[in-house]
Design a protein around this motif. Structure first.
Motif, short mmCIF file in Angstrom:
data_model
loop_
_atom_site.label_atom_id
_atom_site.label_comp_id
_atom_site.label_asym_id
_atom_site.label_seq_id
_atom_site.Cartn_x
_atom_site.Cartn_y
_atom_site.Cartn_z
N VAL A 69 0.92 -1.20 0.14
CA VAL A 69 0.08 -0.17 0.48
C VAL A 69 0.85 1.72 0.39
CG1 VAL A 69 -1.52 0.83 1.39
CG2 VAL A 69 -1.99 -1.19 1.49
N GLY A 70 0.46 2.69 -1.01
CA GLY A 70 1.64 3.71 -0.49
C GLY A 70 2.76 3.53 -1.56
N ILE A 71 3.15 2.22 -2.37
CA ILE A 71 4.76 1.83 -3.05
C ILE A 71 4.34 1.73 -4.41
CG2 ILE A 71 6.58 0.37 -2.86
CD1 ILE A 71 6.25 0.04 -0.04
N PRO A 72 4.72 2.51 -5.08
CA PRO A 72 4.89 2.20 -6.81
C PRO A 72 5.07 1.06 -6.85
CG PRO A 72 6.04 4.59 -5.89
CD PRO A 72 6.38 3.50 -4.89
N LYS A 73 3.94 -0.01 -8.04
CA LYS A 73 3.40 -0.96 -8.56
C LYS A 73 5.49 -1.68 -9.14
CE LYS A 73 0.85 -3.55 -12.10
NZ LYS A 73 -0.58 -3.59 -12.78
N ASN A 74 5.50 -0.43 -9.69
CA ASN A 74 6.83 -0.36 -10.11
C ASN A 74 7.79 -1.19 -9.12
OD1 ASN A 74 7.34 1.45 -10.16
ND2 ASN A 74 9.94 1.72 -10.91
N ILE A 75 8.18 -0.86 -8.08
CA ILE A 75 9.10 -1.21 -7.56
C ILE A 75 8.30 -2.84 -6.24
CG2 ILE A 75 9.71 -0.32 -5.35
CD1 ILE A 75 10.15 2.28 -6.47
N SER A 76 6.63 -2.55 -6.66
CA SER A 76 6.82 -3.65 -5.59
C SER A 76 6.80 -4.80 -5.71
CB SER A 76 5.16 -3.49 -5.01
OG SER A 76 4.22 -2.92 -6.06
N GLU A 77 6.27 -4.83 -7.46
CA GLU A 77 6.45 -6.18 -8.11
C GLU A 77 7.61 -6.63 -8.91
OE1 GLU A 77 4.00 -5.32 -12.07
OE2 GLU A 77 2.00 -5.33 -10.85
N ASN A 78 8.83 -5.97 -8.91
CA ASN A 78 9.98 -6.30 -8.95
C ASN A 78 11.00 -6.36 -8.05
OD1 ASN A 78 9.63 -6.08 -11.79
ND2 ASN A 78 9.40 -3.99 -11.65
N THR A 79 10.96 -5.85 -6.82
CA THR A 79 11.19 -5.86 -5.86
C THR A 79 11.36 -7.07 -4.61
OG1 THR A 79 11.17 -3.52 -4.44
CG2 THR A 79 12.42 -4.47 -3.46
N THR A 80 12.98 -7.67 -4.78
CA THR A 80 13.58 -8.74 -4.47
C THR A 80 14.10 -8.52 -3.18
OG1 THR A 80 14.65 -9.82 -5.95
CG2 THR A 80 12.70 -10.63 -6.25
N VAL A 81 14.47 -9.12 -2.55
CA VAL A 81 15.33 -9.52 -1.34
C VAL A 81 16.20 -10.55 -0.46
CG1 VAL A 81 16.24 -8.04 1.36
CG2 VAL A 81 14.53 -6.87 -0.35
N GLU A 82 17.35 -10.94 -0.68
CA GLU A 82 18.17 -11.44 0.60
C GLU A 82 17.77 -11.70 1.29
OE1 GLU A 82 21.66 -12.55 -1.40
OE2 GLU A 82 21.26 -12.85 -3.92
N LEU A 83 17.62 -13.01 1.99
CA LEU A 83 17.55 -12.78 3.76
C LEU A 83 19.26 -12.37 4.21
CD1 LEU A 83 15.43 -14.84 3.49
CD2 LEU A 83 16.47 -16.36 5.26
N GLY A 84 19.28 -11.75 4.91
CA GLY A 84 20.83 -10.62 5.52
C GLY A 84 21.60 -9.58 4.92
N GLU A 85 19.95 -9.40 3.74
CA GLU A 85 20.22 -8.09 3.86
C GLU A 85 19.03 -6.55 3.28
OE1 GLU A 85 19.80 -6.50 -1.31
OE2 GLU A 85 19.26 -8.82 -0.92
N GLY A 86 19.77 -5.68 4.04
CA GLY A 86 18.67 -4.25 4.01
C GLY A 86 18.05 -4.41 5.52
N ILE A 87 16.82 -3.99 5.32
CA ILE A 87 15.96 -4.41 6.75
C ILE A 87 15.40 -5.32 6.46
CG2 ILE A 87 14.09 -2.68 8.68
CD1 ILE A 87 14.93 -0.09 7.34
N SER A 88 14.71 -5.73 5.45
CA SER A 88 14.05 -6.85 5.59
C SER A 88 14.49 -7.51 6.00
CB SER A 88 12.79 -6.85 4.44
OG SER A 88 12.16 -5.84 4.28
N SER A 131 11.25 7.40 9.49
CA SER A 131 11.20 6.25 10.46
C SER A 131 10.25 5.04 9.84
CB SER A 131 10.56 7.25 11.61
OG SER A 131 10.11 5.82 12.17
N CYS A 132 10.80 3.98 9.76
CA CYS A 132 9.35 2.40 9.83
C CYS A 132 10.92 1.82 11.00
CB CYS A 132 10.82 2.00 8.46
SG CYS A 132 12.63 2.01 8.04
N ILE A 133 9.31 0.65 10.84
CA ILE A 133 9.40 -0.64 11.37
C ILE A 133 9.00 -2.06 10.15
CG2 ILE A 133 7.54 -1.42 12.86
CD1 ILE A 133 6.51 0.45 13.72
N ALA A 134 10.33 -3.30 11.03
CA ALA A 134 10.14 -4.34 10.65
C ALA A 134 9.73 -5.66 10.76
CB ALA A 134 11.08 -4.22 9.41
#
Length: 750
Positions: free
Chosen positions: A69-88, A121-124
């Motif tokens: 919600v509130g995130i551009p479609k091109n970002i939400s559809e193409n974003t992947t994150v590996e375990l240990g990378e970044g906040i998520s 500010s953010c929460i994960a």
């Protein structure tokens, strides 16, 4: 569930969580469940944007955004994150939530694209199902542009527990639906399997109806056992199961609820209860469901003891955040030959998750309600205890006194009292009950009552403490005891007669620079038949200071774990010997609080400080209350008697003048404001008593009042005070402001 949640969340927060849970468990479409979870979370903590990321089915080391919600479609559809990378990725790898108040100040997670983080500010938080991390819950951008706080994280974590269950249920439904569709494409030979799967899906819908009913009961029931009984009855009502008995078992509480096929709570034999407990504990200890009889060569020992009493058993664990805490068990009697199948076990496993969440929420709500009831009870107990404590400092000729009591909790176990033996002697008592809270306060009240009822019967401090010890031994439990310092002060001789029962030794600061630590022998009260008490006498000269205190003063700790200690207390007094007892008392309390910082108070703090003063030229501070008139008059009576000035006529005259002068100050000067005070200074010169009475008011035009004597209505209840004072006093005059009256009273017999 984290116990801190009970402190942070209001009942409204919990009801909101119940409503959200009811909404998400009633939906079976995975896409809808995901967006429903996300939107409810953002609305609840007033955030603008967020995303749900799940571990990829193809690569278990990669997270993908599955709802946003509130995130551009091109970002939400193409974003992947590996375990240990970044906040998520870090949250998914560690299983621990992350709260970042300002992402630009965090070098590890600093973002290049600042436009996505208006508040910085953010929460994960992790999504955990049966101790496995299945995804991450990300929330960004507080609507009020403020950073997220700890309560937002705790709310998100609690919601994440429910969300993980709802996601797994939706996945299961999706898998079942996909299986059904595949079977529909097969040939006629698979028709029987297709029908079984259809029945399975219908029963899953039935369980979701059950879940709604359960969460309704969480809100409507206030007794844990009643709620458990109602949950058990729901299982009896499922037509496809029809067990002979349903058992809900809770290991920590050692509680089991057994419902028969008619929905009636029942008892059973000790042998059957033993079987039920063994199966339940195996289920809990091994974190798995059990079906007996089982075609494979498993549970041989359990099967052997089970088949002597039941034809079939199905037991599934109930899960909390810390792991299994109980079980749901279906039982068929020996006469009923129906056996539970694998399909029923799978459905029971799903439903146990909903029951677990419902019970966890109920326990949380119950803890909040009990806490509020306890808080109300403590408030009442605290008010009662304050009634036991002396509200004012005694006015003692030659000795100025100040005291303070600061309980650790709302109710504490320290004891302070000042009791007159006669016109010449007053008792000063300070005690400390072992323990804290309501039990300690009750023993304190018992001790106070014993002291008060015996004070006039004993001339020695040792004798009274021996008597108190005898009474306490018969009243309190063996592990409880009371320490006390008890002294009798004779103001005419300035002698302090003192005995100590296991208490902190008092300190006397002599005006010649000597510091005495008074430590007469004595064991604490309430444990030994003989406390082996000794007694000491000490003179409190003018400007000498005596300090009584409880161990909460020395034992006060700071954030480093260091104690305030005796040396700091001595230094605080020694460096400020010119202060009044009231000023010293406030200074000691301030020093302790400054030293402790943010460290919690470890024990009750009680302090009594006395200082030798002149019999004459002394200033006394009174509260703005008419009860103070008697206190001042009784004090003046003692001073006059000590100087050989007696006689009813003289005392009546002094009493009348004190009455009128203080009433004027209380009513007209301070306007009955109990926050204001009255300062009285006295001086006895031969047969003349000089009083100065000053209030905190704005004053008045006293000269005009005195000159308008003839205009006063003698029948009125107002305006006569100044006339009476003028007639009775040898001299009566106010300062220019009109809030300070100087009174000269002749003490000659006429």
């Amino acid at each position: 569930m984290n116990k801190n949640v009970f402190k942070e969340f209001s009942i409204e927060d919990w009801i909101k969580l119940v409503d959200i849970n009811k909404a998400i468990v009633s939906e079976l479409q995975l896409d809808k469940v995901l967006i429903l979870i996300l939107k409810n979370a953002l609305d609840s903590i007033q955030a603008e944007s967020g995303s749900l990321m799940l571990v990829s089915d193809d690569d278990k080391k990669v997270l993908k955004i599955v709802a946003s919600v509130g995130i551009p479609k091109n970002i939400s559809e193409n974003t992947t994150v590996e375990l240990g990378e970044g906040i998520s990725g870090t949250v998914a790898e560690t299983g621990k939530s992350i709260l970042i108040e300002d992402i630009e100040k965090n070098p590890k997670f600093k973002k290049k694209n600042n436009d996505r983080y208006k508040t910085k500010s953010c929460i994960a938080v992790p999504l955990i199902f049966k101790k496995n991390i299945i995804g991450v819950f990300n929330i960004n951008n507080k609507k009020d542009l403020q950073p997220f706080i700890k309560k937002d994280v705790m709310f998100s974590e609690t919601l994440a527990q429910q969300a993980a269950i709802a996601i797994q249920n939706a996945r299961l439904y999706r898998n079942l639906k996909e299986e059904k569709e595949k079977i529909g494409e097969l040939n006629q030979e698979l028709e029987e399997s297709l029908m079984a799967l259809s029945s399975y899906t219908e029963e899953l819908y039935t369980f979701h109806d059950f879940t709604k009913n359960i969460f309704d009961k969480v809100v409507n029931y206030f007794d844990f056992e009643e709620l458990v009984r109602e949950i058990a009855r729901l299982f009896i009502s499922v037509e496809t199961m029809t067990p002979s008995y349903v058992v809900l078992y809770f290991k920590e509480k050692d509680y089991r609820c057994i419902i028969d096929k008619n929905g009636v709570k029942t008892n059973t034999s000790l042998e059957k209860i033993s079987v039920i407990d063994k199966i339940s504990n195996y289920c809990i200890d091994n974190n798995e469901s059990i079906r007996i009889p089982f075609e494979e060569n498993r549970y041989n020992d359990l099967q052997k003891i089970t088949t002597d009493h039941f034809s079939s058993v199905l037991c599934v664990p109930l899960f909390g955040k810390e792991g299994p805490f109980g079980t749901i068990m279906l039982l068929n009697s020996k006469r009923k030959k129906y056996q539970f199948d694998e399909k029923t076990r799978n459905l029971m496993s799903i439903f146990s998750l909903q029951v677990s969440t419902a019970l966890s929420l109920f326990i949380a709500l119950d803890e909040i309600m009990k806490k509020r009831v306890l808080e109300n009870e403590l408030k009442v107990a605290s008010k009662i205890q304050k009634m036991f404590m002396p509200g004012k400092n005694p006015i003692i000729p030659g000795l100025e006194i100040a005291h303070v009591y600061i309980p650790t909790f709302q109710v504490g176990g320290d004891y302070i009292d000042f009791l007159w033996h006669d016109d010449q002697r007053i008792s000063i008592a300070l005690g400390d009950v072992a323990g804290k809270g309501v039990p300690a306060a009750l023993i304190m009240a018992l001790t106070k009552s014993a002291v008060k009822s015996n004070v006039s019967r004993y001339d020695s401090a040792k004798g009274l403490l021996d008597k108190i010890n005898t009474e306490l031994i018969s009243e309190i439990e063996g592990h409880r005891f009371v320490t006390m310092i008890y002294s009798i002060y004779d103001w005419k001789t300035r002698t302090l007669r003192m005995a100590k029962a296991g208490h902190n030794p008092p300190l006397i600061f002599k005006k010649n620079g000597e510091i005495l630590r008074i430590n007469p022998q004595g064991l604490f009260l309430g444990m030994f038949r003989d406390c082996i008490l000794k007694e000491e006498n000490h003179i409190i000269d003018k400007d000498d200071i005596v300090v009584f205190y409880t161990d909460g003063v020395e034992d006060a700790v700071n954030e480093k774990g260091e104690n305030f200690g005796l040396d700091r207390l001595k230094a605080t007094i020694w460096e400020n010997l010119d202060m009044t007892p009231e000023e010293l008392k406030d200074l000691v309390v301030k020093k302790i609080r400054d030293f402790s910082g943010n460290a919690p108070q470890a024990d009750d703090i009680s302090i009594i400080i006395g200082k030798g003063v002149e019999y004459n030229n002394r200033e006394i501070e009174l509260k703005n209350h008419k009860a103070e008139i008697n206190r001042l008059f009784n004090y003046l009576t003692k001073l006059l008697a000590n100087s050989g000035i007696e006689g009813e006529d003289i005392l009546f005259k002094v009493r009348l003048i004190v009455d009128e002068a203080l009433c004027n100050a209380i009513e007209h000067g301070n306007r009955l404001d109990e926050k204001k005070t009255i300062k009285v200074t006295h001086e006895l010169k031969g047969k003349k008593l000089i009083l100065t009475i000053e209030d905190d008011g704005d004053g008045f035009e006293w000269k005009r009042k005195l000159l308008s004597e003839n205009s006063v209505d003698i029948k009125s209840d107002r305006g006569r005070g100044i006339i009476i004072l003028k007639e009775l006093c040898d001299e009566f005059v106010y300062n220019s402001k009109g809030n300070n009256a100087k009174i000269l009273i002749s003490l000659e017999n006429k």
